[in-house]
Design an enzyme around this catalytic site. Sequence first.
Site, PDB file in Angstrom:
ATOM      1  N   ASP A 272      95.528  44.138  90.773  1.00 52.57           N
ATOM      2  CA  ASP A 272      94.133  44.037  90.329  1.00 52.57           C
ATOM      3  C   ASP A 272      94.103  43.873  88.813  1.00 52.57           C
ATOM      4  O   ASP A 272      95.113  44.014  88.144  1.00 52.57           O
ATOM      5  CB  ASP A 272      93.322  45.265  90.763  1.00 52.57           C
ATOM      6  CG  ASP A 272      94.107  46.546  90.591  1.00 52.57           C
ATOM      7  OD1 ASP A 272      94.913  46.615  89.646  1.00 52.57           O
ATOM      8  OD2 ASP A 272      93.923  47.472  91.395  1.00 52.57           O
TER       9      ASP A 272
ATOM     10  N   ASP B  85      92.338  45.187  85.382  1.00 48.70           N
ATOM     11  CA  ASP B  85      91.525  46.249  84.779  1.00 48.70           C
ATOM     12  C   ASP B  85      91.185  45.887  83.343  1.00 48.70           C
ATOM     13  O   ASP B  85      92.007  45.332  82.620  1.00 48.70           O
ATOM     14  CB  ASP B  85      92.282  47.582  84.788  1.00 48.70           C
ATOM     15  CG  ASP B  85      92.530  48.078  86.201  1.00 48.70           C
ATOM     16  OD1 ASP B  85      91.749  47.699  87.105  1.00 48.70           O
ATOM     17  OD2 ASP B  85      93.492  48.828  86.419  1.00 48.70           O
TER      18      ASP B  85
ATOM     19  N   ASP C  40     100.495  56.442  80.450  1.00 51.46           N
ATOM     20  CA  ASP C  40     101.780  57.067  80.772  1.00 51.46           C
ATOM     21  C   ASP C  40     102.994  56.381  80.128  1.00 51.46           C
ATOM     22  O   ASP C  40     103.670  56.958  79.293  1.00 51.46           O
ATOM     23  CB  ASP C  40     101.949  57.227  82.292  1.00 51.46           C
ATOM     24  CG  ASP C  40     101.634  55.966  83.102  1.00 51.46           C
ATOM     25  OD1 ASP C  40     101.450  54.887  82.499  1.00 51.46           O
ATOM     26  OD2 ASP C  40     101.570  56.058  84.344  1.00 51.46           O
TER      27      ASP C  40
HETATM   28  N1  CTP Z   1      97.526  55.239  84.067  1.00 52.32           N
HETATM   29  C1  CTP Z   1      98.167  56.240  83.362  1.00 52.32           C
HETATM   30  N2  CTP Z   1      98.494  57.419  83.985  1.00 52.32           N
HETATM   31  C2  CTP Z   1      98.175  57.611  85.294  1.00 52.32           C
HETATM   32  C3  CTP Z   1      97.513  56.613  86.017  1.00 52.32           C
HETATM   33  C4  CTP Z   1      97.205  55.426  85.378  1.00 52.32           C
HETATM   34  O1  CTP Z   1      98.454  56.073  82.197  1.00 52.32           O
HETATM   35  N3  CTP Z   1      98.490  58.788  85.869  1.00 52.32           N
HETATM   36  C5  CTP Z   1      97.171  53.994  83.365  1.00 52.32           C
HETATM   37  C6  CTP Z   1      98.346  53.068  83.119  1.00 52.32           C
HETATM   38  O2  CTP Z   1      98.093  52.354  81.939  1.00 52.32           O
HETATM   39  C7  CTP Z   1      98.312  52.154  84.307  1.00 52.32           C
HETATM   40  C8  CTP Z   1      96.820  51.986  84.534  1.00 52.32           C
HETATM   41  O3  CTP Z   1      96.266  53.254  84.166  1.00 52.32           O
HETATM   42  O4  CTP Z   1      98.945  50.929  84.044  1.00 52.32           O
HETATM   43  C9  CTP Z   1      96.429  51.624  85.944  1.00 52.32           C
HETATM   44  O5  CTP Z   1      96.940  52.596  86.842  1.00 52.32           O
HETATM   45  P1  CTP Z   1      97.354  52.280  88.341  1.00 52.32           P
HETATM   46  O6  CTP Z   1      96.382  51.321  88.924  1.00 52.32           O
HETATM   47  O7  CTP Z   1      97.577  53.593  89.028  1.00 52.32           O
HETATM   48  O8  CTP Z   1      98.779  51.636  88.221  1.00 52.32           O
HETATM   49  P2  CTP Z   1      99.229  50.218  87.728  1.00 52.32           P
HETATM   50  O9  CTP Z   1      99.925  50.367  86.424  1.00 52.32           O
HETATM   51  O10 CTP Z   1      98.120  49.256  87.825  1.00 52.32           O
HETATM   52  O11 CTP Z   1     100.398  49.903  88.715  1.00 52.32           O
HETATM   53  P3  CTP Z   1     100.309  49.487  90.243  1.00 52.32           P
HETATM   54  O12 CTP Z   1      99.602  48.191  90.241  1.00 52.32           O
HETATM   55  O13 CTP Z   1     101.735  49.375  90.626  1.00 52.32           O
HETATM   56  O14 CTP Z   1      99.629  50.611  90.954  1.00 52.32           O
END
Ligand code: CTP
Length: 445
Positions: A72, A74, A151
């Site tokens: 997706d 963001d 993170d």
């Molecule tokens: N994020 C973070 N800490 C978390 C959850 C999310 O810092 N506990 C931030 C990160 O920058 C992350 C973004 O929010 O890249 C989006 O989170 P998520 O959608 O959970 O993961 P993605 O990085 O998009 O990875 P994936 O598509 O594999 O789920």
Amino acid sequence: MKGLIKKTIKSPAPAKNKLQPTIIPRDEHTISRKMIHPNALKVLYRLHQAGYEAYLVGGCVRDLLLGRKPKDFDVATNARPEEIRGLFKNCRLIGKRFRLAHILFGRDIIEVATFRTHHENANEDHGKTHQGMIIRDNVYGSLEDDVMRRDFSINALYYNIADFSLVDYTQGMQDIKHNVLRMIGDPAKRFHEDPVRLIRAVRFSAKLNSCITPEMEEHLIKSSYLLQHVSPARLFQEILKFFQEGAALKTVELLRKYHLFEHLFPQTGALLHKMEYQNLIHFALENTDQRIKENKPISPAFLFSALLWPPLWEAFLLFEQQHLPAYPAFEKAIQSVLSAQCKQLAITRQLQISVREICLLQYRFTHRRGKQPYRLILHPRFRAAYDLMQLRAQAGEPIEELAHWWSQFYESTHEQREKMLRTVKQSSLHKKQRTKKSYPHKEKS
Ligand code: CTP
């Protein structure tokens, strides 16, 4: 990764107390607007034209740089949720703790988040009293604050729609180039703040095949106990993610390496010294990863059944030793293993029902008389249960004959099936003369 950074990137000298980002101009990175979903572009442009900062951020930037398809898109902005709503007719504000804007394009949603900061950076205006009590959970911050609460460095790159550059405060681009997973800030502190990062570290390392920094690796093991403080509902959601990303086997291997697996699946973790159980779980995860590669649907119920089969079987043996008849012993084993497991992971009710059915079918497969096999073949969980039985045989349980019979029966015509049923030698769940050493396959008597 070749050509990702076309020139050497030089960071400006940091100013006192303020981090300076590395700005990677458009001609020095590989993200083009063609790679960005048109709906995400629409949102970015609208915010920008209204005078706000607007960036693509997180997993989508990381994935685009790695040549992977983002799940997706963001968006992060300095516009407040109400201001975002003012700009988009198709906007819904969601979330109580953190207000987020969802911009809806039919079934597609672009999530827009206002820059946030750690609570500790917040003052009274931004949601905290002088006593440190949070009075409002929307703690807005600057772009830099937003970076620092993320993170890993590879998840903290911002694509700026104003000039198509990348804003990099944390050497994320270098880490992407060198395939390194680095925590932003002190790993020990960040794991304490949110222990789910332990699982996220392993998930990203497995999925992206990236190398965890030694500093973070050390704290992964040291901090594994923190998982007990995470809500079972959140842990369950995290586990579901890695099942669906095509690297479940590698993820579980890493979870075991860092002693996280036993916090998630304590009953199974305690039995993995037995080769047969290890094999079963290995095959089930490998099979799931392969299905994802082939774009086939996967079944979390099948995976949970395989992961819980070892303790379930051991519990069954125990209940039988206590002189419970086989079927009630089996049912009781399923019940006790599932309810113990739900203390770690809040497995949904529906999924529990499916796991129960798949496991009970392992018992029912030993009934090969009359109309029973025809009934079992029509059972909605037959396919998952059948696959589990085949994997159990492959893993070393002495059920080769049973597993082979069922694959033949499954593929046969009606006449052939009738013949098979006339000649079947009834197997049973219980083998009276079993030895403790062999894998304790039981056949029903
Ligand atoms: N994020 C973070 N800490 C978390 C959850 C999310 O810092 N506990 C931030 C990160 O920058 C992350 C973004 O929010 O890249 C989006 O989170 P998520 O959608 O959970 O993961 P993605 O990085 O998009 O990875 P994936 O598509 O594999 O789920």
